[in-house]
Design an enzyme around this catalytic site. Structure first.
Site, PDB file in Angstrom:
ATOM      1  N   TYR A   1      -1.712  -1.007  10.896  1.00  0.00           N
ATOM      2  CA  TYR A   1      -2.047  -1.616   9.602  1.00  0.00           C
ATOM      3  C   TYR A   1      -0.911  -1.372   8.599  1.00  0.00           C
ATOM      4  CZ  TYR A   1      -3.715  -1.330   4.807  1.00  0.00           C
ATOM      5  OH  TYR A   1      -3.805  -1.431   3.441  1.00  0.00           O
TER       6      TYR A   1
ATOM      7  N   LYS B   1       2.114  -3.898   6.555  1.00  0.00           N
ATOM      8  CA  LYS B   1       2.472  -3.899   5.123  1.00  0.00           C
ATOM      9  C   LYS B   1       3.986  -3.734   4.968  1.00  0.00           C
ATOM     10  CE  LYS B   1      -1.595  -4.234   3.128  1.00  0.00           C
ATOM     11  NZ  LYS B   1      -1.985  -5.497   2.474  1.00  0.00           N
TER      12      LYS B   1
ATOM     13  N   SER C   1       0.833  -1.203   0.000  1.00  0.00           N
ATOM     14  CA  SER C   1       0.000   0.000   0.000  1.00  0.00           C
ATOM     15  C   SER C   1       0.867   1.253   0.000  1.00  0.00           C
ATOM     16  CB  SER C   1      -0.853  -0.024   1.267  1.00  0.00           C
ATOM     17  OG  SER C   1      -1.410   1.244   1.514  1.00  0.00           O
TER      18      SER C   1
HETATM   19  C1  UD1 Z   1      -6.645   5.381   3.819  1.00  0.00           C
HETATM   20  C2  UD1 Z   1      -5.645   5.004   4.859  1.00  0.00           C
HETATM   21  C3  UD1 Z   1      -4.502   4.272   4.201  1.00  0.00           C
HETATM   22  C4  UD1 Z   1      -5.026   3.042   3.508  1.00  0.00           C
HETATM   23  C5  UD1 Z   1      -6.132   3.415   2.534  1.00  0.00           C
HETATM   24  C6  UD1 Z   1      -6.777   2.155   2.040  1.00  0.00           C
HETATM   25  C7  UD1 Z   1      -5.867   6.654   6.675  1.00  0.00           C
HETATM   26  C8  UD1 Z   1      -5.248   7.809   7.375  1.00  0.00           C
HETATM   27  N1  UD1 Z   1      -5.209   6.196   5.601  1.00  0.00           N
HETATM   28  O1  UD1 Z   1      -6.042   6.241   2.865  1.00  0.00           O
HETATM   29  O2  UD1 Z   1      -3.538   3.903   5.157  1.00  0.00           O
HETATM   30  O3  UD1 Z   1      -3.993   2.404   2.799  1.00  0.00           O
HETATM   31  O4  UD1 Z   1      -7.122   4.214   3.176  1.00  0.00           O
HETATM   32  O5  UD1 Z   1      -7.817   2.407   1.190  1.00  0.00           O
HETATM   33  O6  UD1 Z   1      -6.925   6.175   7.064  1.00  0.00           O
HETATM   34  N2  UD1 Z   1     -12.189  11.831   3.389  1.00  0.00           N
HETATM   35  C9  UD1 Z   1     -13.177  12.721   3.770  1.00  0.00           C
HETATM   36  N3  UD1 Z   1     -14.290  12.228   4.409  1.00  0.00           N
HETATM   37  C10 UD1 Z   1     -14.469  10.889   4.670  1.00  0.00           C
HETATM   38  C11 UD1 Z   1     -13.449   9.993   4.261  1.00  0.00           C
HETATM   39  C12 UD1 Z   1     -12.317  10.500   3.648  1.00  0.00           C
HETATM   40  O7  UD1 Z   1     -13.076  13.924   3.552  1.00  0.00           O
HETATM   41  O8  UD1 Z   1     -15.488  10.514   5.258  1.00  0.00           O
HETATM   42  C13 UD1 Z   1     -10.985  12.350   2.678  1.00  0.00           C
HETATM   43  C14 UD1 Z   1      -9.676  12.111   3.405  1.00  0.00           C
HETATM   44  O9  UD1 Z   1      -9.376  13.175   4.275  1.00  0.00           O
HETATM   45  C15 UD1 Z   1      -8.706  12.005   2.213  1.00  0.00           C
HETATM   46  C16 UD1 Z   1      -9.549  11.387   1.105  1.00  0.00           C
HETATM   47  O10 UD1 Z   1     -10.906  11.638   1.466  1.00  0.00           O
HETATM   48  O11 UD1 Z   1      -8.298  13.276   1.787  1.00  0.00           O
HETATM   49  C17 UD1 Z   1      -9.363   9.896   0.962  1.00  0.00           C
HETATM   50  O12 UD1 Z   1      -9.539   9.251   2.209  1.00  0.00           O
HETATM   51  P1  UD1 Z   1      -9.592   7.650   2.366  1.00  0.00           P
HETATM   52  O13 UD1 Z   1     -10.528   7.083   1.359  1.00  0.00           O
HETATM   53  O14 UD1 Z   1      -9.831   7.322   3.788  1.00  0.00           O
HETATM   54  O15 UD1 Z   1      -8.144   7.176   1.916  1.00  0.00           O
HETATM   55  P2  UD1 Z   1      -6.690   7.608   2.480  1.00  0.00           P
HETATM   56  O16 UD1 Z   1      -6.789   8.439   3.681  1.00  0.00           O
HETATM   57  O17 UD1 Z   1      -5.930   8.149   1.330  1.00  0.00           O
END
Ligand code: UD1
Length: 332
Positions: free
Chosen positions: A148, A152, A124
């Site tokens: 997690y 990895k 990842s």
């Molecule tokens: C997350 C994990 C990462 C993992 C990946 C797997 C964290 C900090 N990181 O990545 O370790 O490998 O998922 O898929 O959890 N967002 C919102 N509202 C929400 C959800 C997300 O605004 O309800 C935003 C987040 O701030 C980010 C983006 O959407 O900017 C993507 O978030 P997310 O889908 O959780 O992925 P990652 O944080 O990139």
């Protein structure tokens, strides 16, 4: 000669299994069904019009796993099995370390015993921790911010040590960025139990009325519109990358690592707006505080995979949004 897909009933594993079958590979799936169900296997068979051999077992049980190698002629392994919720891993580190490491060690020990030497590992982008610059290249420094992610990274290190001790292993470690989308049939996709952690499942839950409002975590980042930027990749493009990874180690000796992303950064707002536009559906959202541990921007340099694997993602952000929603509408 078969390919074993460990975690093959999961979101990404099921799409990989379809691509393998479409490439005329024999597929054996092992899955605990902890995060999935047997309908996924039927849907894989319906989509491809081919049969898979399925074992419902927990790979913690080494004897049960060994039986899979006894019963089948496993030529190569794609390993995606494991616990994957970041927040939960912070609360239950022992469970995450025990499960993710022991199942991988069981798998590798059995592979060694059965002279099965081709291994593709689902790593990842989380192993890059807080990257200093973007786009991220494979030789960037590695670090993690949660258990997690550490599992990895630890598995990547184990694989390097294994290769150093036994050069007959041929290994590819694929660092996924943010997979979204679903199979175009609408039969398989991502539909997690409970309240989703990741952005796209959250968006589809709000769009379908299961959840009221999407919290956008921060609009004061130093990005194009203030919201977080990520590298979203269509899960079918990602799955195709695994076929290319297998082809690589069918041809070449060694241990290899590749980023699999679209190579482009999209903001949360861009994703939400595109989702609304292509699907003609409203997604209520509000801005809230930043989520602890989040970074402003994370996207991949994918030139190494493009060059060495001869792989290129082809799907657009529109495709990703349309296919994600199509799957959810279809599974209601
Ligand atoms: C997350 C994990 C990462 C993992 C990946 C797997 C964290 C900090 N990181 O990545 O370790 O490998 O998922 O898929 O959890 N967002 C919102 N509202 C929400 C959800 C997300 O605004 O309800 C935003 C987040 O701030 C980010 C983006 O959407 O900017 C993507 O978030 P997310 O889908 O959780 O992925 P990652 O944080 O990139």
């Amino acid at each position: 000669m078969a390919v074993l897909v460990a975690g093959g009933a999961g979101y990404i594993g099921s799409h990989i299994s379809i691509e393998l079958l479409n490439n005329n590979k024999e597929v054996v799936i092992v899955d605990s069904l902890m995060n999935s169900n047997e309908d996924v296997i039927k849907n894989i068979e319906n989509i491809t019009n081919k049969k898979v051999k399925f074992y419902s077992l927990n790979m913690i049980n080494e004897d049960e796993l060994e039986k899979v190698f006894k019963d089948n002629n496993i030529e190569s392994v794609i390993h995606l099995a494991g616990l994957k919720a970041v927040g939960e891993s912070v609360k239950k580190p022992l469970e995450y370390y025990y499960n993710n490491l022991v199942i991988t060690l069981n798998l590798l020990r059995i592979m060694k015993k059965y002279n099965c030497n081709k291994f593709v590992f689902s790593s990842s982008a989380t192993v890059y921790g807080q990257p200093k610059t973007v786009p991220i290249k494979e030789d960037f420094p590695l670090s993690t911010t949660n258990p997690y992610g550490t599992t990895k990274l630890m598995i990547e290190r184990i694989l390097k040590d294994l290769y150093n001790s036994d050069n007959s292993f041929r290994i590819v470690m694929l660092r996924y960025f943010n997979p979204i989308g679903a199979h175009e049939s609408g039969l398989i996709g991502e539909n997690p139990n409970g309240i989703p952690n990741n952005l796209m499942p959250y968006i589809t839950s709000v769009a379908s009325g299961k959840l009221e409002v999407l919290n956008i975590f921060g609009n004061d980042y130093n990005t194009k519109d203030g919201t977080g930027v990520r590298d979203y990749i269509h899960v079918v493009d990602l799955a195709k990358g695994h076929i290319k990874a297998l082809e690589k180690i069918e041809k070449d000796d060694g241990i290899f690592v590749y980023n699999l992303g679209s190579g482009r950064g999209y903001s949360v707002l861009e994703l939400v707006n595109t989702f609304e536009k292509v699907n003609n559906v409203k997604v209520n959202y509000k801005f809230t505080d930043r989520r602890p541990g989040d970074i402003a921007e994370c996207y991949a340099d994918i030139s190494k995979a493009e060059k060495e694997l001869n792989w290129k993602p082809t799907k657009t952000l529109e495709d990703m949004c349309r296919d994600s929603w199509n799957f959810i509408k279809n599974s209601k």
